[in-house]
Design a protein around this motif. Structure first.
Motif, short mmCIF file in Angstrom:
data_model
loop_
_atom_site.label_atom_id
_atom_site.label_comp_id
_atom_site.label_asym_id
_atom_site.label_seq_id
_atom_site.Cartn_x
_atom_site.Cartn_y
_atom_site.Cartn_z
N ARG A 55 0.82 -1.21 0.00
CA ARG A 55 0.00 0.00 0.00
C ARG A 55 0.85 1.26 0.00
O ARG A 55 0.47 2.27 -0.60
N ASN A 60 -2.54 2.55 -6.45
CA ASN A 60 -3.87 1.95 -6.45
C ASN A 60 -3.77 0.48 -6.04
O ASN A 60 -3.02 -0.29 -6.65
N VAL A 62 -6.08 -3.02 -3.96
CA VAL A 62 -7.23 -3.57 -3.24
C VAL A 62 -6.79 -4.88 -2.60
O VAL A 62 -5.94 -5.60 -3.14
N VAL A 64 -8.18 -8.56 -0.95
CA VAL A 64 -9.30 -9.50 -0.85
C VAL A 64 -8.80 -10.79 -0.21
O VAL A 64 -7.60 -11.07 -0.16
N GLY A 101 -8.50 -3.75 6.32
CA GLY A 101 -9.21 -3.08 5.23
C GLY A 101 -9.45 -3.95 4.01
O GLY A 101 -9.14 -3.55 2.88
N TYR A 102 -10.01 -5.13 4.22
CA TYR A 102 -10.35 -6.00 3.09
C TYR A 102 -11.52 -5.41 2.30
O TYR A 102 -12.43 -4.80 2.85
N GLU A 103 -11.48 -5.63 1.00
CA GLU A 103 -12.56 -5.19 0.12
C GLU A 103 -13.67 -6.24 0.05
O GLU A 103 -14.84 -5.90 -0.03
N ALA A 104 -13.27 -7.53 0.09
CA ALA A 104 -14.25 -8.62 0.00
C ALA A 104 -13.57 -9.93 0.33
O ALA A 104 -12.33 -10.04 0.33
N PHE A 128 -16.31 -6.20 6.07
CA PHE A 128 -16.21 -6.36 4.62
C PHE A 128 -17.21 -7.44 4.21
O PHE A 128 -17.59 -8.29 5.02
N VAL A 158 -17.83 -2.70 -6.58
CA VAL A 158 -17.42 -1.53 -5.81
C VAL A 158 -16.83 -0.50 -6.77
O VAL A 158 -16.13 -0.84 -7.72
N ARG A 160 -14.31 2.45 -7.38
CA ARG A 160 -13.08 2.96 -6.81
C ARG A 160 -12.51 4.06 -7.70
O ARG A 160 -12.78 4.12 -8.90
#
Length: 635
Positions: A55, A60, A62, A64, A101-104, A128, A158, A160
């Motif tokens: 990060r 950019n 994500v 998961v 901070g997981y997206e899915a 999430f 989602v 973004r």
């Protein structure tokens, strides 16, 4: 280190990093509860350091997850069996994931081991969403799979903001769709039958992905808790990631379930899997090991043209948290304090839980030679299962039938490494030792079978061994692709294995040599076994439900479904007798192969027990690979 795509991205182009964790199995801290000591080869707290670094360097990104989260070690069992998880509680592993901070995420097959109510309570604590397109509520499937009433949403989109190469902000709609092996209906029938149903992974994808595209997904990422298998596509395939990649509209495949690494040598011979490019059927893909051993990374160079995004280029890698050098483990990252702190109280409670004594062992319990000789760690499981089932069948129509027991070694090195063995010294037995002997929360079942089925059961197990030629030295004995949990030893009968014969069944349970018979001298009570004789075999819900494809071992053969886990039965047996003496009785052995010798690998700590193994003479044969020790059996 900055990825080359970040430097190459121009106006209208953006570099996106997709990060994957998979098969965490409650391993948040780098701590082996069975051995009761730290371990640098796993732990989400360590993987979190790579996530943080990615990060920091990527504009950019994500994150998961790919399933198998809430079960797999004593921390998971402590929450399920001791503390409980009511609605409103946050499961420790979910709490740890919430810090990242997981997206899915999707659901893995082990999510269902503790029942649907427990699972629902665990999912409710997540910050999430979970997605799974082929797990359907109820027992009725819709005519159109896209209209199934799924257990959790089949997919989500989602929106973004990506920063392109010129620094401008651009919107992208990322679609995530999840899949679980259909075999959960067999593996966890007790918890799932009558409540949910599954569809074939690829069939579900073909129905849902076009709907996702119509709903505006610019990029479709498959969270596939399923492995990579080069076999031709078949309905209900367990490891379907390769064929899933061929579904039009899917852009990226994140796989798991097999506890392997892709791209990497594990899949070098799989047609359609390019381990150099990190692709499945040309689509970028990754599999990030297990227990947090790796972070999966798929890097995409994207370009927007007229409101449509396309992938210009891609790379994949599974970045490890440790490396092995000169037989030693070297940690490459440290734990993230926030992740460790999130589970501190549960970690300490689990330590107290696993250290609780339940009895005494008069002899060591180890599994270093469980794949090559009758073994004390398998023997004690069979003794306990036989004791339990015999008691449970009293007063039934099966009372008086001979009770046999089938058990397999779970901790036998392999992908787990040279320390992945049961090793309990003589003395007090604690819950951690029992959990070490029986890793999974399976429940006891008993099946009624014939003597002929007992023979085929053992033929299936004997597929673990390579064919051995007379007169040839140092031939590899064990097929490393054969899962140790499918090497059932049946106690209560005696038998020998003729290694000069080809395997009757392959590693997947398919009959490949109908004229071959490795099992010889099969006897019960000192007499050759009668093919028509009836026996009760104590086993677990996985095997009795068809797991492993053992011939004749199906739900139809089940005569008893126990309310207790095999692990609880083992604890109960030890408590009942106080002191156990788990010496292997050498009820199986190899037929000598004239002039031949074989070699195999096991943990170097097995040296202390090699001379005590019954039924075979084992000698040292030097160092093996990746920290293992090499041993020889001369016939």
């Amino acid at each position: 280190m900055m990825h080359p795509f970040a430097a190459r991205a121009a106006a209208g182009q953006a570099h996106l990093r997709i990060m994957e964790t998979t098969d965490i199995h409650v391993n948040v801290e780098p701590y082996d509860y069975y051995a009761d000591r730290p371990n640098d080869t796993f732990g989400l707290a360590r993987t979190a350091s790579i996530i943080r670094a990615i990060r920091a360097e990527a504009t950019n990104s994500v994150l998961v997850d790919n399933g198998d989260i809430i079960q797999g070690n004593p921390l998971g069992d402590f929450v399920a069996y001791e503390r409980g998880l009511k609605r409103g509680d946050v499961h420790p592993v979910i709490r740890a994931m919430n810090t990242l901070g997981y997206e899915a995420s999707t659901l893995g097959n082990h999510e269902f081991n503790y029942g649907l109510e427990f699972l629902s309570n665990a999912l409710a604590g997540a910050a999430f969403p979970f997605v799974s397109a082929n797990l359907v509520n109820g027992t009725t499937l819709a005519a159109d799979p896209a209209k199934d009433r799924t257990f959790v949403p089949p997919w989500r989109i989602v929106e973004r903001t990506l920063r392109d190469g010129a620094g401008a902000e651009r919107r992208i709609r990322l679609g995530f769709i999840g899949f679980v092996p259909p075999q959960i209906m067999v593996w966890d029938a007790k918890n799932l039958s009558g409540n949910v149903q599954t569809r074939d992974i690829v069939a579900a994808a073909r129905a849902h992905v076009p709907v996702m595209r119509e709903a505006g997904a610019d990029l479709v990422v498959a969270l596939c808790h399923s492995g990579i298998d080069g076999s031709p596509a078949s309905d209900g395939m367990e490891n379907a990631a390769l064929h899933l990649a061929g579904v039009p509209g899917i852009d990226v495949v994140l796989s798991g379930h097999q506890h392997l690494v892709f791209p990497g040598p594990d899949f070098k011979d799989v047609p359609g899997a390019d381990v150099a490019k990190g692709t499945l059927q040309g689509k970028p893909a990754v599999m990030a090991g297990f227990w947090g051993s790796h972070l999966g990374l798929v890097d995409l160079l994207l370009e927007e043209d007229g409101g449509t995004w396309r992938i210009l280029s891609h790379t994949s890698e599974a970045r490890p948290i440790y490396r092995r050098a000169d037989g030693k483990i070297q940690a490459l990252v440290e734990s993230q304090p926030a992740v460790s702190e999130s589970v501190k109280a549960d970690h300490e409670a689990t330590l107290a839980y696993v250290r609780r004594p339940v009895g005494t062992s008069a002899a060591p319990l180890h599994s270093y030679f469980a794949l090559v000789a009758d073994d004390p760690s398998v023997q004690i499981v069979s003794i306990a299962q036989t004791w339990y089932v015999t008691e449970m069948l009293k007063g039934s129509k099966w009372e008086g039938l001979p009770v046999l027991s089938a058990a397999a070694p779970f901790k036998a090195g392999g992908r787990g490494g040279p320390d992945y063995y049961t090793d309990v010294p003589a003395g007090p037995i604690a819950i951690k030792n029992v959990a070490d002997l029986y890793l999974y929360p399976n429940t006891v079942r008993a099946v009624e079978v014939t003597g002929a089925t007992v023979r085929e059961w053992l033929e299936r197990s004997a597929g673990q061994f390579n064919r051995i030629e007379p007169g040839k030295a140092d031939q590899p004995l064990v097929d490393p692709t054969f899962p140790s949990y499918n090497f059932d030893v049946i106690d209560g009968v005696t038998y020998r294995i003729d290694l000069t014969q080809p395997a009757r069944y392959d590693k997947d349970g398919k009959l490949v040599a109908p004229d071959a018979h490795r099992i010889v001298d099969l006897a019960h009570a000192g007499r050759p076994i009668d093919p028509d004789a009836r026996f009760v075999v104590a086993t677990n819900n996985y095997r009795a439900g068809g797991g492993g494809n053992f011939p004749g071992v199906t739900e139809k053969a089940v005569i008893f479904v126990g309310p207790d886990t095999n692990r609880d039965v083992l604890v109960r047996y030890i408590v009942s007798v106080g002191t156990i003496n788990p010496s292997a009785d050498a009820n199986w052995s190899f037929v000598p192969v004239p002039g031949a010798s074989v070699v195999f690998e096991t943990g170097p700590k097995g040296r202390a027990y090699a001379a005590s193994v019954k039924g075979v003479t084992i000698t040292e044969a030097g160092d093996g690979q990746n920290g293992f020790a090499r041993y020889r059996i001369a016939f």
